[in-house]
Design an enzyme around this catalytic site. Sequence first.
Site, PDB file in Angstrom:
ATOM      1  N   GLU A   1       0.842  -1.197   0.000  1.00 27.49           N
ATOM      2  CA  GLU A   1       0.000   0.000   0.000  1.00 27.49           C
ATOM      3  C   GLU A   1       0.874   1.242   0.000  1.00 27.49           C
ATOM      4  OE1 GLU A   1      -1.938   0.970   3.808  1.00 27.49           O
ATOM      5  OE2 GLU A   1      -1.445  -1.077   4.377  1.00 27.49           O
TER       6      GLU A   1
ATOM      7  N   CYS B   1      -3.492  -3.437   4.339  1.00 21.12           N
ATOM      8  CA  CYS B   1      -2.618  -4.527   4.826  1.00 21.12           C
ATOM      9  C   CYS B   1      -3.045  -5.896   4.306  1.00 21.12           C
ATOM     10  CB  CYS B   1      -2.597  -4.554   6.348  1.00 21.12           C
ATOM     11  SG  CYS B   1      -1.974  -3.042   7.063  1.00 21.12           S
TER      12      CYS B   1
ATOM     13  N   HIS C   1      -2.772 -10.318  12.238  1.00 23.42           N
ATOM     14  CA  HIS C   1      -2.212  -9.061  11.729  1.00 23.42           C
ATOM     15  C   HIS C   1      -1.852  -8.214  12.955  1.00 23.42           C
ATOM     16  CE1 HIS C   1      -1.639  -5.342   9.660  1.00 23.42           C
ATOM     17  NE2 HIS C   1      -2.676  -4.767  10.251  1.00 23.42           N
TER      18      HIS C   1
END
Length: 402
Positions: free
Chosen positions: A85, A117, A247
Site C-alpha cells: 500500500e 494490509c 495481523h
Amino acid sequence: MSMSPPVGIDSLGVAFPSQYLELADLADARGVAPSKFVDGLGTRRMAVPGEDEDTVTLAARAAREALALAGSNGEDVGLLAVGTETAVDHSKPVASFVQGLLQLPRAMRVFETKHACYGGTAALQLALDWIRSGSARGKKALVICSDIARYGLRTAGEPTQGAGAVALLLSEAPRLVALDAGMSGIFSQDVNDFWRPLYSKDAQVDGHFSVKCYLEALEGAYRGYQGLAAPTAHARFSDRFAAIAYHVPYGKMAVKAHRHLRTLDWDPAPDASFERLVAPSLHFPAEIGNVYTGSLYLALTSLLASGGEGLEGQQVGLFSYGSGSCAEFFSGTVLGGATARVRSLRIPERLAARRRLTVPEYEAVMVSREEMDARPAGDGKGAPFHYLGVAAHRRTYAPAES
Ligand code: HMG
C-alpha cells in the site's frame, strides 16, 4: 479438511531497515509515559527506513533471501506479485523493479496488488489457487509483502509505524507451511477506518474506530472459517490450533484480537491461552513495528523461529486484516524441519545489529524522506539494491553486487 495436495509456503525471506527508534525514547520526547507505548501498545521498537530505502529495496532484499533459502536461482518462478500500500509509482509495479534487480526470467506474470494490509494476502491466495489449479505447471510463485508504515510526526499513530518486507515462495512441495485449500473465512466492508489520500505520504486513521473495525472483521472471518471446518473434539474451537498469528499493527492489537476470538469460543478466561497460542508470534513485530502487508507474515516468521520443533506437524490459524476493509481467517500445517530452516535466517541476530537512532535523527529522516521521490540520482552510485534517486523521471536503483 480438503484433500488437495499440500500447496503452501516453501521458503521465506525478511528484510527490514538497519536502524530503529526505541519507543521509550519517542515517549520521552513526546511527554508521554514510556509504559503507554511499551506496555499500552505492546511495541518496544520501530524500524525506521533510511533515505536510500523504499518498498522496492525492501522487497528485493526479502525476495533474494527467500530464493536463497530455497536454493532457487529464480528460474522456477512463474508468478511474481508484490502486495503493497506504499507503492513507488502510479503505473509501474514494485514487482517489475524487483524482477529487474533480481534478474528474474521474463516468462512470468508480474504485478502489484493493493488492499491496505490485506494486499499481500490477496496475492497469496490468488497464487495458491494458480498453483492448485494446475495452471502453474510446476512453477512456483513469489509473493512479496513490502511496506513502509508512516504516520505524521506527533500524531496518535506515530508510535505504530515500521517498515519491512516478507517474501514468500509458494510451491506444490512446500517445506515450511502447507496451507489448507478452501479453508478461508472472509469478511469485507466499505469503511473509512484508515486510508492514505493520493496527496499524502502519511496515512490518515480514525484510530479507535479502526480497532473496532478490525475486531468486527475478525469476528466475521472467524465465524466464516468455523462454518467450513469439521467438528472438533476440543472444548474450544481455537484449541485445534497450536498457535494463531494475527495481523499486528502493534502488539496490543493481537491481545485484543485474541481476547475477542476466545470470547467467541465461549472461553470464560479469554486471556489465559495468550502466552501459549499468540506470544511467540509477537517477538519480531515488537522489534520492527507495523509492516502493513507483511505484518501477518512477520508474525508467522516469528512463530516459526521461536516456536520450536513441537510446532511441526501442528495446525496454525492465520488472520489477515486490511483497513477499508477486507479480512481473512485461514490455516495451515507447519512442516517438519520448518523451524530450523527459519532459524537459519538468523533474524534475532540481525535485529540486534541495527543502529539505534535518537529522536532528532529519526525526525530528520522523516522530513528528508518526504522529498525522496523527486531527488536527483546524482552520480548513480550506492550500496547494492539501494535507491539512488530519479533520472529523467525514472526511479533508479543500485544493482546487486556483481
Ligand atoms: P491513543 O489514543 O494514543 O492511545 O492511540 P490510547 O489512549 O487508546 O492508549 C493505548 C493503550 O495504552 C490503552 O490500552 C491504554 O489503556 C494504554 P487499551 O485500553 O487499548 O488496552 N495506556 C497505558 N498503558 C500503560 N501505561 C500507561 C498508559 N497510558 C495508556 N501510562 C491507537 C492508540 C492504536 C488508536 C493509535 O496508536 C493509532 O491510531 N494507531 C494507528 C491505527 C492502528 O494501528 N489501528 C489498528 C487496527 S486497524 C489495522 O490494523 C490496519 C492497519 O494496519 C492499516 C492497514 O490495514 O493498512 C493500521
